[in-house]
Design a protein around this motif. Structure first.
Motif, PDB file in Angstrom:
ATOM      1  N   GLN A   1       0.846  -1.201   0.000  1.00 41.31           N
ATOM      2  CA  GLN A   1       0.000   0.000   0.000  1.00 41.31           C
ATOM      3  C   GLN A   1       0.876   1.244   0.000  1.00 41.31           C
ATOM      4  OE1 GLN A   1      -1.961   1.846   3.542  1.00 41.31           O
ATOM      5  NE2 GLN A   1      -3.849   1.047   2.594  1.00 41.31           N
ATOM      6  N   HIS A   2       0.650   2.089  -0.984  1.00 47.36           N
ATOM      7  CA  HIS A   2       1.267   3.421  -1.011  1.00 47.36           C
ATOM      8  C   HIS A   2       0.156   4.414  -0.698  1.00 47.36           C
ATOM      9  CE1 HIS A   2       2.725   7.061  -3.485  1.00 47.36           C
ATOM     10  NE2 HIS A   2       3.208   7.140  -2.251  1.00 47.36           N
ATOM     11  N   THR A   3       0.268   5.069   0.453  1.00 48.90           N
ATOM     12  CA  THR A   3      -0.811   5.948   0.888  1.00 48.90           C
ATOM     13  C   THR A   3      -0.297   7.360   1.114  1.00 48.90           C
ATOM     14  OG1 THR A   3      -2.559   6.231   2.522  1.00 48.90           O
ATOM     15  CG2 THR A   3      -0.484   5.335   3.321  1.00 48.90           C
ATOM     16  N   VAL A   4      -1.103   8.326   0.722  1.00 51.02           N
ATOM     17  CA  VAL A   4      -0.721   9.739   0.854  1.00 51.02           C
ATOM     18  C   VAL A   4      -1.806  10.450   1.645  1.00 51.02           C
ATOM     19  CG1 VAL A   4      -0.188  11.875  -0.370  1.00 51.02           C
ATOM     20  CG2 VAL A   4       0.492   9.669  -1.350  1.00 51.02           C
ATOM     21  N   ASP A   5      -1.378  11.195   2.681  1.00 45.57           N
ATOM     22  CA  ASP A   5      -2.314  11.983   3.478  1.00 45.57           C
ATOM     23  C   ASP A   5      -2.634  13.261   2.720  1.00 45.57           C
ATOM     24  OD1 ASP A   5      -3.713  13.456   5.308  1.00 45.57           O
ATOM     25  OD2 ASP A   5      -2.360  13.061   6.990  1.00 45.57           O
ATOM     26  N   VAL A   6      -3.912  13.376   2.267  1.00 49.75           N
ATOM     27  CA  VAL A   6      -4.329  14.549   1.491  1.00 49.75           C
ATOM     28  C   VAL A   6      -5.332  15.379   2.287  1.00 49.75           C
ATOM     29  CG1 VAL A   6      -3.878  13.467  -0.753  1.00 49.75           C
ATOM     30  CG2 VAL A   6      -6.117  13.189   0.339  1.00 49.75           C
ATOM     31  N   THR A   7      -5.246  15.282   3.621  1.00 49.47           N
ATOM     32  CA  THR A   7      -6.214  15.991   4.461  1.00 49.47           C
ATOM     33  C   THR A   7      -6.151  17.493   4.229  1.00 49.47           C
ATOM     34  OG1 THR A   7      -5.985  14.264   6.123  1.00 49.47           O
ATOM     35  CG2 THR A   7      -7.009  16.327   6.819  1.00 49.47           C
ATOM     36  N   GLU A   8      -4.941  18.034   4.165  1.00 47.75           N
ATOM     37  CA  GLU A   8      -4.807  19.484   3.960  1.00 47.75           C
ATOM     38  C   GLU A   8      -5.344  19.898   2.601  1.00 47.75           C
ATOM     39  OE1 GLU A   8      -0.807  20.097   6.730  1.00 47.75           O
ATOM     40  OE2 GLU A   8      -0.849  20.798   4.661  1.00 47.75           O
ATOM     41  N   LEU A   9      -5.071  19.089   1.587  1.00 45.27           N
ATOM     42  CA  LEU A   9      -5.601  19.419   0.263  1.00 45.27           C
ATOM     43  C   LEU A   9      -7.124  19.376   0.263  1.00 45.27           C
ATOM     44  CD1 LEU A   9      -3.174  17.406  -2.053  1.00 45.27           C
ATOM     45  CD2 LEU A   9      -3.264  19.887  -1.716  1.00 45.27           C
ATOM     46  N   HIS A  10      -7.639  18.385   0.971  1.00 46.65           N
ATOM     47  CA  HIS A  10      -9.087  18.280   1.043  1.00 46.65           C
ATOM     48  C   HIS A  10      -9.681  19.471   1.782  1.00 46.65           C
ATOM     49  CE1 HIS A  10     -13.081  16.690   2.160  1.00 46.65           C
ATOM     50  NE2 HIS A  10     -12.968  15.976   1.055  1.00 46.65           N
ATOM     51  N   GLY A  11      -8.919  20.023   2.761  1.00 53.28           N
ATOM     52  CA  GLY A  11      -9.386  21.182   3.506  1.00 53.28           C
ATOM     53  C   GLY A  11      -9.498  22.425   2.655  1.00 53.28           C
ATOM     54  N   LEU A  12      -8.807  22.397   1.514  1.00 56.76           N
ATOM     55  CA  LEU A  12      -8.864  23.555   0.619  1.00 56.76           C
ATOM     56  C   LEU A  12     -10.027  23.488  -0.373  1.00 56.76           C
ATOM     57  CD1 LEU A  12      -5.057  23.814  -0.244  1.00 56.76           C
ATOM     58  CD2 LEU A  12      -6.351  25.221   1.369  1.00 56.76           C
ATOM     59  N   ARG A  13     -10.859  22.464  -0.242  1.00 50.59           N
ATOM     60  CA  ARG A  13     -11.906  22.293  -1.245  1.00 50.59           C
ATOM     61  C   ARG A  13     -12.852  23.483  -1.320  1.00 50.59           C
ATOM     62  NH1 ARG A  13     -13.388  19.536   3.241  1.00 50.59           N
ATOM     63  NH2 ARG A  13     -15.550  19.628   3.945  1.00 50.59           N
ATOM     64  N   ARG A  14     -13.053  24.179  -0.195  1.00 53.06           N
ATOM     65  CA  ARG A  14     -13.948  25.343  -0.236  1.00 53.06           C
ATOM     66  C   ARG A  14     -13.387  26.439  -1.139  1.00 53.06           C
ATOM     67  NH1 ARG A  14     -15.412  25.919   6.241  1.00 53.06           N
ATOM     68  NH2 ARG A  14     -16.482  23.897   6.431  1.00 53.06           N
ATOM     69  N   LEU A  15     -12.046  26.464  -1.210  1.00 55.11           N
ATOM     70  CA  LEU A  15     -11.433  27.474  -2.077  1.00 55.11           C
ATOM     71  C   LEU A  15     -11.458  27.050  -3.533  1.00 55.11           C
ATOM     72  CD1 LEU A  15      -8.286  28.315   0.122  1.00 55.11           C
ATOM     73  CD2 LEU A  15     -10.487  29.514   0.035  1.00 55.11           C
ATOM     74  N   ARG A  16     -11.824  25.776  -3.761  1.00 51.91           N
ATOM     75  CA  ARG A  16     -11.796  25.261  -5.133  1.00 51.91           C
ATOM     76  C   ARG A  16     -13.175  24.757  -5.548  1.00 51.91           C
ATOM     77  NH1 ARG A  16      -6.103  21.792  -5.062  1.00 51.91           N
ATOM     78  NH2 ARG A  16      -4.811  23.477  -4.252  1.00 51.91           N
ATOM     79  N   ASP A  17     -14.216  25.381  -5.007  1.00 50.38           N
ATOM     80  CA  ASP A  17     -15.568  24.918  -5.305  1.00 50.38           C
ATOM     81  C   ASP A  17     -15.865  24.994  -6.797  1.00 50.38           C
ATOM     82  OD1 ASP A  17     -17.170  26.096  -2.245  1.00 50.38           O
ATOM     83  OD2 ASP A  17     -16.162  24.215  -2.745  1.00 50.38           O
ATOM     84  N   GLU A  18     -15.384  26.039  -7.425  1.00 49.53           N
ATOM     85  CA  GLU A  18     -15.691  26.198  -8.838  1.00 49.53           C
ATOM     86  C   GLU A  18     -15.060  25.079  -9.670  1.00 49.53           C
ATOM     87  OE1 GLU A  18     -16.071  31.070  -8.968  1.00 49.53           O
ATOM     88  OE2 GLU A  18     -14.630  30.014 -10.228  1.00 49.53           O
ATOM     89  N   ALA A  19     -13.855  24.726  -9.294  1.00 48.76           N
ATOM     90  CA  ALA A  19     -13.184  23.650 -10.024  1.00 48.76           C
ATOM     91  C   ALA A  19     -13.808  22.302  -9.666  1.00 48.76           C
ATOM     92  CB  ALA A  19     -11.700  23.635  -9.716  1.00 48.76           C
ATOM     93  N   GLY A  20     -14.238  22.173  -8.399  1.00 49.56           N
ATOM     94  CA  GLY A  20     -14.888  20.930  -7.964  1.00 49.56           C
ATOM     95  C   GLY A  20     -13.996  19.711  -8.076  1.00 49.56           C
ATOM     96  N   VAL A  21     -12.688  19.891  -7.792  1.00 48.93           N
ATOM     97  CA  VAL A  21     -11.750  18.786  -7.974  1.00 48.93           C
ATOM     98  C   VAL A  21     -12.117  17.603  -7.093  1.00 48.93           C
ATOM     99  CG1 VAL A  21      -9.346  18.066  -7.730  1.00 48.93           C
ATOM    100  CG2 VAL A  21      -9.900  20.332  -8.645  1.00 48.93           C
TER     101      VAL A  21
END
Length: 483
Positions: free
Chosen positions: A122-142
């Motif tokens: 298993q190769h796992t990456v913690d993307v919690t901080e990136l996920h926390g930025l989702r409000r700033l990227r609502d338009e992109a909706g990544v």
């Protein structure tokens, strides 16, 4: 760089800045690198040797638990890499409180020399901080799109797995052939058993099953593809090579070649059917037994006929008695012949009535009116009914409506379904013959008519010697039969 320089890949992974953990088939943690310990806030001695869901507990009913467990299962089942683009999986922090964490994980199978999946890396990456930025990227909706895509992928994977399970467990054989060469795309377990367990996926029918080429089946597939019409084969004999042998064995198949259309063209042909070899063999054996039975019955009747001829010859009016007895034997033989033609299966009522009457009256069958709904009769009921109709017909020829030119006979019947039974009502009515008088004595024929069906259910027979013509009304309650 020296190509012969030995490389310690375990050491490289251990020093990698990317988090890695290795689990076995039981999902037990057997190794991890320092980056993984740092990402999860754990110590090596705390999680080594523990199950993944023991080291990182979660509610088995939660989406997090089910997504991770399903990914591991897919890797073990398919032997292929599986990815989780985004998964929320909360873990405990050093103080014991649960932290909300989001991860992106790749699960890679590690095979042994036999090709079996032995470990999952298993190769796992913690993307919690990136996920926390989702409000700033609502338009992109990544993240939303990533989550939606993953959900759709999981649904499709589960649907594919269900389809494969249904396909494999289909009671009949099923295969899908693609292209003009009819290459096997899919084949279920029953199809593999039919062709002796041979490796056929990815091969054309001609290459995978060369013995069928000269039997015309490839030509039939070509015709289905060209004409875009389904072909149905019924009890078709096919010579197939058995597993581990070059010998051909005969199989009998009921099958269909169904064209699968796409963009106006035949993209593939669906093959589906059942192996009916045992059924055909059983029917052939039954026919042999029935033919032997019929032969013996005819021999027995011939012997009885000979004994009767010797016995009646010495009696006064013996010729007349012998003629009546001989006629009854012929009626019995005719009833047996009707059943033999049907392999002693249940006979149709209408066929039994017409056959029994015609065997006695011959061309005078044109003076009969026969009507009523059809139903099936057991062999024993069919023989009994034929004998009764023979007696009625004989009586009509000697004394009744058929003894004169203008006489007529009407035979009609009705059926009524009851619970677990069928009530059959038959009426015999003569007209246009001599006037009828009540007989002064009851002969064998009358007794046979009244008792001939007594072995079949609950029966009631009424003979009415009406002046205008004999009428016979009988009711049969046949258990376990229906229209």
């Amino acid at each position: 760089m020296n190509a012969d320089l030995p490389i310690d890949f375990a050491a490289l992974l251990a020093k990698s800045p990317n988090p890695y953990v290795l689990i076995d088939r039981d999902l037990t943690i057997v190794w991890m690198n320092d980056a993984y310990l740092a990402a999860t806030g754990r110590r090596r001695e705390d999680i080594l040797g523990q199950g993944m869901f023991q080291a990182f507990p979660s509610d088995p009913a939660s989406e997090s638990h089910r997504s991770l467990e399903s990914s591991f299962s897919r890797v073990l089942r398919t032997g292929e890499v599986d990815e989780l683009a985004l998964i929320r999986y909360d873990i405990a922090n050093p103080s014991g409180e649960m932290d909300t964490r989001f991860w992106s994980a790749t699960h890679t199978p590690v095979h042994d020399d036999a090709g079996t999946v032995r470990y999952i890396l298993q190769h796992t990456v913690d993307v919690t901080e990136l996920h926390g930025l989702r409000r700033l990227r609502d338009e992109a909706g990544v993240f939303e799109r990533a989550g939606a895509i993953q959900a759709r992928n999981l649904d499709l994977a589960e649907e594919r797995d269900r389809f494969r399970a249904y396909f494999e467990q289909a009671p009949g054989f099923v295969a899908v052939l693609a292209g003009s060469r009819h290459v096997f795309l899919m084949a279920n377990a029953a199809y593999h058993r039919l062709v002796g367990g041979r490796e056929i996926i990815g091969k054309s029918v001609l290459d995978a099953l060369p013995e069928v080429a000269d039997q015309g089946f490839v030509g039939i597939l070509d015709k289905v593809r060209a004409e875009r019409k389904t072909y149905l084969g019924e009890r078709a004999e096919v010579l197939l090579r058995t597993e581990g042998s070059e010998e051909l064995s005969s199989r009998f198949l009921n099958f269909a070649y169904q064209p699968i259309m796409g963009n106006g063209q035949v993209e593939a042909i669906l093959v589906q059917g059942h192996d009916v070899t045992e059924e055909v063999a059983a029917e052939e054996a039954q026919k042999l037994l029935i033919n032997e039975l019929n032969h013996r019955v005819k021999n027995t009747l011939a012997i009885v006929q000979g004994l009767a001829a010797q016995s009646f010859r010495k009696l006064e009016n013996g010729n007349e008695a012998l003629h009546a007895f001989d006629a009854r034997l012929k009626a019995l033989a005719a009833a047996h012949s009707l059943l033999t033609e049907r392999n002693w299966e249940p006979a149709q009522l209408a066929d039994t009535v017409r056959s029994a009457v015609e065997a006695t009256v011959g061309t005078d069958i044109s003076r009969f009116t026969l009507s009523g709904p059809d139903m099936t009769l057991t062999p024993q009921t069919g023989v009994s009914l034929a004998m009764v109709l023979h007696e009625l017909s004989t009586n009509a020829i000697k004394y009744g409506a058929l003894s004169v030119d203008d006489g007529q006979v009407t035979v009609d019947w009705t059926t009524e379904a009851e619970q677990d039974a069928c009530v059959l009502t038959i009426d015999w009515r003569e007209s246009g013959g001599p006037r009828v008088a009540q007989p002064t004595r009851r002969g064998f024929g009358t007794r046979l008519i009244e008792r001939g069906l007594s072995a079949e259910g609950e029966n009631k027979v009424t003979l009415d010697f009406h002046p205008d013509g004999l009428q016979c009304h009988f009711v049969m309650r046949i258990e376990g039969r229906s229209r």
